[in-house]
Design an enzyme around this catalytic site. Structure first.
Site, PDB file in Angstrom:
ATOM      1  N   TYR A 196       0.747  -1.381  -0.070  1.00  0.00           N
ATOM      2  CA  TYR A 196       0.148   0.020   0.198  1.00  0.00           C
ATOM      3  C   TYR A 196       0.851   1.516  -0.064  1.00  0.00           C
ATOM      4  O   TYR A 196       0.351   2.356  -0.287  1.00  0.00           O
ATOM      5  CB  TYR A 196      -0.890   0.169   1.297  1.00  0.00           C
ATOM      6  N   LEU A 242     -17.748  -3.812   1.391  1.00  0.00           N
ATOM      7  CA  LEU A 242     -18.980  -2.946   0.793  1.00  0.00           C
ATOM      8  C   LEU A 242     -19.307  -3.465  -0.582  1.00  0.00           C
ATOM      9  O   LEU A 242     -19.897  -2.961  -1.263  1.00  0.00           O
ATOM     10  CB  LEU A 242     -18.639  -1.755   0.869  1.00  0.00           C
ATOM     11  N   ILE A 255     -13.027  -4.809   7.559  1.00  0.00           N
ATOM     12  CA  ILE A 255     -12.234  -3.950   7.679  1.00  0.00           C
ATOM     13  C   ILE A 255     -12.250  -2.704   6.550  1.00  0.00           C
ATOM     14  O   ILE A 255     -11.498  -2.405   5.689  1.00  0.00           O
ATOM     15  CB  ILE A 255     -10.792  -4.135   7.437  1.00  0.00           C
ATOM     16  N   SER A 313     -12.290   4.315   4.444  1.00  0.00           N
ATOM     17  CA  SER A 313     -13.158   5.650   4.051  1.00  0.00           C
ATOM     18  C   SER A 313     -12.010   6.516   4.477  1.00  0.00           C
ATOM     19  O   SER A 313     -11.420   6.419   5.614  1.00  0.00           O
ATOM     20  CB  SER A 313     -14.371   5.643   4.870  1.00  0.00           C
ATOM     21  N   ASN A 368     -19.341   4.072   9.452  1.00  0.00           N
ATOM     22  CA  ASN A 368     -18.944   2.667   9.493  1.00  0.00           C
ATOM     23  C   ASN A 368     -18.576   2.014  10.938  1.00  0.00           C
ATOM     24  O   ASN A 368     -18.474   0.844  11.141  1.00  0.00           O
ATOM     25  CB  ASN A 368     -17.687   2.331   8.530  1.00  0.00           C
TER      26      ASN A 368
HETATM   27  P1  NAD Z   1     -14.652  -1.137   0.986  1.00  0.00           P
HETATM   28  O1  NAD Z   1     -15.434  -2.334   0.835  1.00  0.00           O
HETATM   29  O2  NAD Z   1     -14.125  -0.920   2.280  1.00  0.00           O
HETATM   30  O3  NAD Z   1     -14.882   0.007   0.024  1.00  0.00           O
HETATM   31  C1  NAD Z   1     -14.389   1.181  -0.011  1.00  0.00           C
HETATM   32  C2  NAD Z   1     -14.976   2.179  -0.881  1.00  0.00           C
HETATM   33  O4  NAD Z   1     -16.271   2.240  -0.267  1.00  0.00           O
HETATM   34  C3  NAD Z   1     -14.421   3.555  -0.989  1.00  0.00           C
HETATM   35  O5  NAD Z   1     -14.542   3.949  -2.334  1.00  0.00           O
HETATM   36  C4  NAD Z   1     -15.153   4.138  -0.052  1.00  0.00           C
HETATM   37  O6  NAD Z   1     -15.280   5.752  -0.330  1.00  0.00           O
HETATM   38  C5  NAD Z   1     -16.507   3.685  -0.076  1.00  0.00           C
HETATM   39  N1  NAD Z   1     -17.395   3.737   1.318  1.00  0.00           N
HETATM   40  C6  NAD Z   1     -16.556   3.461   2.491  1.00  0.00           C
HETATM   41  N2  NAD Z   1     -17.570   3.443   3.362  1.00  0.00           N
HETATM   42  C7  NAD Z   1     -18.823   3.921   2.855  1.00  0.00           C
HETATM   43  C8  NAD Z   1     -20.118   4.253   3.256  1.00  0.00           C
HETATM   44  N3  NAD Z   1     -20.746   4.306   4.679  1.00  0.00           N
HETATM   45  N4  NAD Z   1     -20.932   4.532   2.342  1.00  0.00           N
HETATM   46  C9  NAD Z   1     -20.800   4.621   1.118  1.00  0.00           C
HETATM   47  N5  NAD Z   1     -19.470   4.278   0.317  1.00  0.00           N
HETATM   48  C10 NAD Z   1     -18.393   3.917   1.307  1.00  0.00           C
HETATM   49  O7  NAD Z   1     -13.265  -1.704   0.045  1.00  0.00           O
HETATM   50  P2  NAD Z   1     -11.743  -1.791   0.254  1.00  0.00           P
HETATM   51  O8  NAD Z   1     -10.993  -0.792   0.354  1.00  0.00           O
HETATM   52  O9  NAD Z   1     -11.512  -2.440  -1.078  1.00  0.00           O
HETATM   53  O10 NAD Z   1     -11.180  -3.120   1.220  1.00  0.00           O
HETATM   54  C11 NAD Z   1     -11.151  -2.527   2.564  1.00  0.00           C
HETATM   55  C12 NAD Z   1      -9.813  -2.982   3.085  1.00  0.00           C
HETATM   56  O11 NAD Z   1      -9.606  -4.287   2.632  1.00  0.00           O
HETATM   57  C13 NAD Z   1      -8.655  -2.334   2.232  1.00  0.00           C
HETATM   58  O12 NAD Z   1      -8.597  -0.847   2.632  1.00  0.00           O
HETATM   59  C14 NAD Z   1      -7.570  -3.100   2.639  1.00  0.00           C
HETATM   60  O13 NAD Z   1      -7.131  -2.781   3.932  1.00  0.00           O
HETATM   61  C15 NAD Z   1      -8.153  -4.370   2.760  1.00  0.00           C
HETATM   62  N6  NAD Z   1      -8.008  -5.036   1.288  1.00  0.00           N
HETATM   63  C16 NAD Z   1      -7.187  -6.387   1.214  1.00  0.00           C
HETATM   64  C17 NAD Z   1      -6.970  -7.018   0.296  1.00  0.00           C
HETATM   65  C18 NAD Z   1      -6.191  -8.229   0.189  1.00  0.00           C
HETATM   66  O14 NAD Z   1      -5.645  -8.756  -0.757  1.00  0.00           O
HETATM   67  N7  NAD Z   1      -5.884  -8.677   1.544  1.00  0.00           N
HETATM   68  C19 NAD Z   1      -7.513  -6.459  -1.111  1.00  0.00           C
HETATM   69  C20 NAD Z   1      -8.396  -5.311  -1.055  1.00  0.00           C
HETATM   70  C21 NAD Z   1      -8.702  -4.693   0.250  1.00  0.00           C
END
Ligand code: NAD
Length: 274
Positions: free
Chosen positions: A49, A189, A227, A230, A239
């Site tokens: 990241y 999400l 996890i 935002s 959240n």
């Molecule tokens: P997420 O499902 O948390 O969604 C993030 C998106 O949703 C952003 O665009 C955000 O602005 C929006 N959002 C957040 N809260 C909201 C709300 N209350 N209402 C409307 N929209 C909202 O997706 P993510 O970031 O892909 O996944 C979360 C975390 O998981 C990442 O930050 C990372 O730490 C982890 N992750 C890990 C892997 C892995 O391979 N291990 C891959 C992807 C993500």
């Protein structure tokens, strides 16, 4: 304050945390400190990241005692193998400015590299050295889990995988339950693709919550750690606000029926990007 889940090594993890993927390096410290002051206690980062320095700064800036915060980072694919994983962990600790992380994960199995077993042996060493208090994996599927458990006798405490209403992975989750591995949901999400689904809308209206809160609450009630990410203060606050309501059995069943096995991210069986 958020609930905790038991890990199979006698430690605990907060059920709800926040993720740092795609959080700009320049603002990661601020986002992290804001989230921690708001009540989050689990920070999910990764070397890839590019913001581990901000993750560490944010932890210090929050003013909270280090032991109150659960810090996760991950070893990237290009750093797999026994010696490289040991060095990668040292690099992460240096960038974080910490002596130890609470949880160190192998980010992807990368089956074509065939190094994840050696990497897992390195994580076992790192745990013995106290550099990682708990060790786990991410994006592992049943054959990968069976192999590392069978070869080392050490079961990961957690597997961080893509889970959202359109990709519920019931088989993998049952395997986790059988082996006392915590399921942690990434992209919880699901890029908003279930916000308009009828069961999500109905539960949101009934409970006076947003579709995002209903989906995150669904993760909590299936027993997963979750996890969301935002960068907006209002989004972080929304959240976090999941523990004063519950979905009914009928609402849970209606959301379960949304599963179509459709991924947002890559298929771990074929993802080998280094
Ligand atoms: P997420 O499902 O948390 O969604 C993030 C998106 O949703 C952003 O665009 C955000 O602005 C929006 N959002 C957040 N809260 C909201 C709300 N209350 N209402 C409307 N929209 C909202 O997706 P993510 O970031 O892909 O996944 C979360 C975390 O998981 C990442 O930050 C990372 O730490 C982890 N992750 C890990 C892997 C892995 O391979 N291990 C891959 C992807 C993500």
């Amino acid at each position: 304050m958020t609930q905790v889940l038991a890990l199979n090594d006698s430690r605990q993890i907060p059920q709800l945390g926040f993720g740092l993927w795609q959080v700009p390096a320049a603002t990661t410290a601020e986002t992290t400190a804001t989230a921690l002051r708001m009540g989050y206690r689990l920070v999910d980062g990764a070397a890839i990241y590019g913001n581990e320095a901000g993750q560490g700064d944010g932890i210090r800036r929050s003013g909270l005692p280090r032991e109150d915060i659960f810090v996760t980072t991950k070893v990237w694919n290009s750093e797999q193998g026994f010696d490289k994983t040991l060095r990668a962990a040292d690099g992460s600790l240096k960038r974080l400015g910490l002596d130890q992380v609470d949880l160190l994960l192998i980010h992807w199995p990368c089956p074509a590299q065939d190094l994840y077993l050696d990497s897992w042996r390195a994580l076992i060493r790192l745990q013995k050295e106290g550099k990682a208090l708990s060790i786990g994996v991410s994006n592992f599927q049943e054959p990968h889990l069976e192999r590392i458990i069978g070869e080392t006798g050490v079961t990961p405490v957690l597997n961080q995988v893509e889970i959202n209403p359109r990709l519920q992975q019931p088989g993998l989750r049952a395997f986790h339950d059988k082996h006392k591995i915590v399921t942690q949901s990434w992209t919880p999400l699901g890029q908003g693709r279930s916000f308009d689904a009828a069961p999500v809308q109905a539960a949101a209206t009934r409970a006076g919550k947003t579709p995002a809160q209903v989906i995150l609450r669904w993760h909590v009630q299936i027993g997963a750690s979750v996890i969301p990410r935002s960068t907006r203060e209002a989004g972080l606050r929304e959240n976090l606000d999941l523990f004063d309501f519950a979905l009914t059995d009928a609402e849970m069943a209606a959301i379960a029926a949304l599963d179509e096995g459709a991924r947002c991210g890559p298929d771990p069986a074929r993802f080998n990007m280094a």
